[in-house]
Enzyme design. Structure first.
Site, PDB file in Angstrom:
ATOM      1  N   GLU A 153       0.838  -1.205   0.000  1.00  0.00           N
ATOM      2  CA  GLU A 153       0.000   0.000   0.000  1.00  0.00           C
ATOM      3  C   GLU A 153       0.870   1.250   0.000  1.00  0.00           C
ATOM      4  OE1 GLU A 153      -2.742   0.039   3.314  1.00  0.00           O
ATOM      5  OE2 GLU A 153      -3.836   1.753   2.504  1.00  0.00           O
TER       6      GLU A 153
ATOM      7  N   GLU B  53      -6.108  -9.187   3.699  1.00  0.00           N
ATOM      8  CA  GLU B  53      -5.247  -8.484   4.669  1.00  0.00           C
ATOM      9  C   GLU B  53      -5.187  -9.343   5.912  1.00  0.00           C
ATOM     10  OE1 GLU B  53      -5.963  -4.325   5.542  1.00  0.00           O
ATOM     11  OE2 GLU B  53      -6.533  -3.928   3.455  1.00  0.00           O
TER      12      GLU B  53
ATOM     13  N   GLU C 196     -12.754  -2.134   2.700  1.00  0.00           N
ATOM     14  CA  GLU C 196     -13.324  -1.825   4.023  1.00  0.00           C
ATOM     15  C   GLU C 196     -14.400  -0.748   3.902  1.00  0.00           C
ATOM     16  OE1 GLU C 196     -10.283  -1.349   7.075  1.00  0.00           O
ATOM     17  OE2 GLU C 196      -9.640  -3.418   6.810  1.00  0.00           O
TER      18      GLU C 196
HETATM   19  O1  AHR Z   1      -2.988  -2.552   6.288  1.00  0.00           O
HETATM   20  C1  AHR Z   1      -3.270  -1.316   6.875  1.00  0.00           C
HETATM   21  C2  AHR Z   1      -4.750  -0.952   6.788  1.00  0.00           C
HETATM   22  O2  AHR Z   1      -5.504  -1.857   7.533  1.00  0.00           O
HETATM   23  C3  AHR Z   1      -5.380  -1.001   5.432  1.00  0.00           C
HETATM   24  O3  AHR Z   1      -5.151   0.146   4.693  1.00  0.00           O
HETATM   25  C4  AHR Z   1      -6.839  -1.143   5.747  1.00  0.00           C
HETATM   26  O4  AHR Z   1      -7.563  -1.799   4.737  1.00  0.00           O
HETATM   27  C5  AHR Z   1      -6.839  -1.897   7.062  1.00  0.00           C
HETATM   28  O5  AHR Z   1      -7.669  -1.314   7.989  1.00  0.00           O
END
Ligand code: AHR
Length: 509
Positions: free
Chosen positions: A51, A317, A199
């Site tokens: 990210e 994730e 999310e």
């Molecule tokens: O991985 C960090 C963050 O955690 C991501 O951006 C989000 O999708 C999650 O809450």
């Protein structure tokens, strides 16, 4: 045997000898059957997530073509080389929460003309947009991985998502395809996976499940290229969300996501990545194994609407989340990575292997310098973490078929936390050999695993004297796997596991 391997073998033998004096091994029984326990383990369950967050991209993976740090078209050779050795199957990008505040148009065209935006999600720092679509697709090419793009459903209209996909994948003479060509890419790219938001219950728009379901359907309708359409699912233990999405959006998705973070404490005080005590060790592993009941609950809810299991579950994730390293930007989510993280990874892999009927992809959060990273960098220096070594140990499981196995392991306590002593996963690898992964969760006691298998086991073990053993730039090989062998004495195979260890072996019968 190379000198380095020999030294590890000696250290390992000495540590086993020391623990044998310190504590009697717990007795564990593993009965393996020849019957398969489910479909094959998709290589994508060893997937990644990168990210625009902290130094996850800038500095960690990307240094730019003009950098003195050796790179290929801007991507660091050391980091990419190490990740290539893991055969990274898929990379999810550009977020995370960042995805729903990202405009793909900012990241195309002449780099000098790209806008500088505020990364409002992660620390309010300047996002230079130096890494955009063309650069990311070059990264996945260099890695030999599939691309998993996360689209913005939270703050842009469906037309933007649709146009991004056309820009990347169209071989036509459309203006978008021509624009891509003018920007240096003639051939359309292959985009295998496309995420519709992230999310959406939180940073992706704070939507009600019902509203998200409608919006998902609308956005997914305009994804005109043949991609795997991924709907953003649960991350908060919200069964209602899964139910609503499956009921109202099931026909417009091919996969649903699940986010699961391992946290020793709570969100206000998560706990430290190193320097923790036995209680925190146990709490972390307890939190880590909680991924399995969550997968089971979500799978059951999915079964209700999709009994034939057409829709996959992507745990896109997962990983540990501790308090940020002292002295670092709290919005950069930078943390050390210890033996404990390697066990979390191994326990998570074992859980994915037990649910291959639904879990077809999983993406560790995140690849470099962020949360449970595989590599840490500091300027030109790079160090591989224990989590990297766990991924490496488990490589024989990619594409293997899980086998039914019964594990009888005692439980142990640390304060009020109770855990199994050992966890295991067994599979038939693509080349016909049997692969066995064993995790000893107990930080004090060794375990002796008696099996019903004949033959010899050969592989590697990851263990250390300290629970928070980790690698640093000064000592990058403080914790690396050591060779491991057992059996071949005519008796049924028995494996000795040091306390707090991960062992992965191939069994030749
Ligand atoms: O991985 C960090 C963050 O955690 C991501 O951006 C989000 O999708 C999650 O809450």
């Amino acid at each position: 045997m190379k000198t380095k391997n020999l030294l590890h073998a000696i250290t390992f033998a000495l540590s086993i000898a020391a623990t044998a004096v310190a504590a009697e091994p717990v007795e564990v029984r593993l009965t393996v059957s020849r019957e398969s326990a489910g479909p094959r383990i998709e290589p994508e369950v060893y997937g990644h997530f990168a990210e625009h967050l902290g130094t996850g991209i800038y500095g960690g993976l990307w240094v730019g073509p003009e950098s003195t740090i050796p790179n290929t078209r801007g991507w660091r050779n050391d980091v990419v080389g190490a990740l290539r050795r893991l055969q990274v199957p898929v990379v999810r990008w550009p977020g995370g929460c960042f995805a729903d505040d990202y405009d793909w148009r900012d990241g195309i065209g002449a780099p000098a003309k790209r806008p500088a935006r505020l990364n409002k999600i992660w620390g309010n720092v300047i996002e230079p947009n130096r890494v955009g679509t063309h650069e990311f697709m070059d990264l996945v090419d260099q890695l030999g991985a599939e691309a998993y793009l996360a689209g913005n459903m939270g703050s842009l209209p469906p037309r933007s998502m649709s146009q991004w996909l056309e820009y990347m994948t169209s071989g036509s003479q459309s203006s978008l395809a021509q624009e891509r060509r003018r920007n240096g890419r003639d051939k359309p790219w292959k985009v295998k996976y496309f995420g519709v938001g992230n999310e959406s219950w939180g940073c992706g728009g704070n939507m009600r499940p019902e509203y998200q379901a409608d919006l998902h359907n609308q956005f997914a309708t305009f994804l005109h290229a043949p991609v795997v359409r991924v709907a953003s699912g649960d991350g908060q233990g919200n069964d209602h969300l899964v139910d609503v999405l499956m009921e109202h959006s099931g026909q417009h998705m091919d996969a649903l996501t699940l986010h699961y973070y391992t946290i020793p404490g709570d969100w206000s005080k998560k706990g430290s990545a190193t320097g923790f005590n036995a209680q925190e060790w146990a709490k972390t592993l307890k939190s880590a194994i909680g991924i399995e009941p969550r997968i089971e609950t979500v799978s059951r809810l999915m079964d209700k609407h999709d009994p034939k299991k057409r829709i996959a579950l992507y745990v896109d994730e997962w990983g540990t989340w501790y308090d940020a390293e002292p002295g670092t930007h709290p919005g950069f989510l930078q943390q050390q990575n210890s033996l404990r993280d390697a066990l979390v990874a191994a326990l998570s892999f074992n859980a994915f292997h037990r649910h291959t009927d639904r879990v077809k992809m999983a993406n560790i959060a995140q690849m470099v310098n962020v949360l449970q990273a595989l590599a840490l960098t500091d300027g030109p220096r790079m160090v591989l973490t224990p989590t990297y070594h766990a991924f490496d140990l488990y490589q024989p499981f990619r594409g293997a078929t899980p086998l039914k196995a019964e594990l009888q392991a005692p439980r142990w306590h640390e304060g009020d936390v109770e855990l199994p002593a050992v966890d295991a996963s067994v599979a038939r690898a693509a080349d016909g050999s049997m692969v066995l992964a064993l995790v000893n969760l107990d930080p004090q006691r060794p375990a002796r695993v008696q099996t019903n298998l004949a033959g010899a086991a050969r592989g590697r073990v990851l263990t250390a004297a300290a629970m928070d053993a980790h690698n640093t730039f000064a000592q990058p090989s403080a914790l690396v796997p050591a060779p491991y062998r057992a059996g071949a004495n005519g008796a049924p195979l028995a494996l000795d596991l040091p306390p707090k260890s991960v062992v992965v072996v191939s069994v030749t019968q």
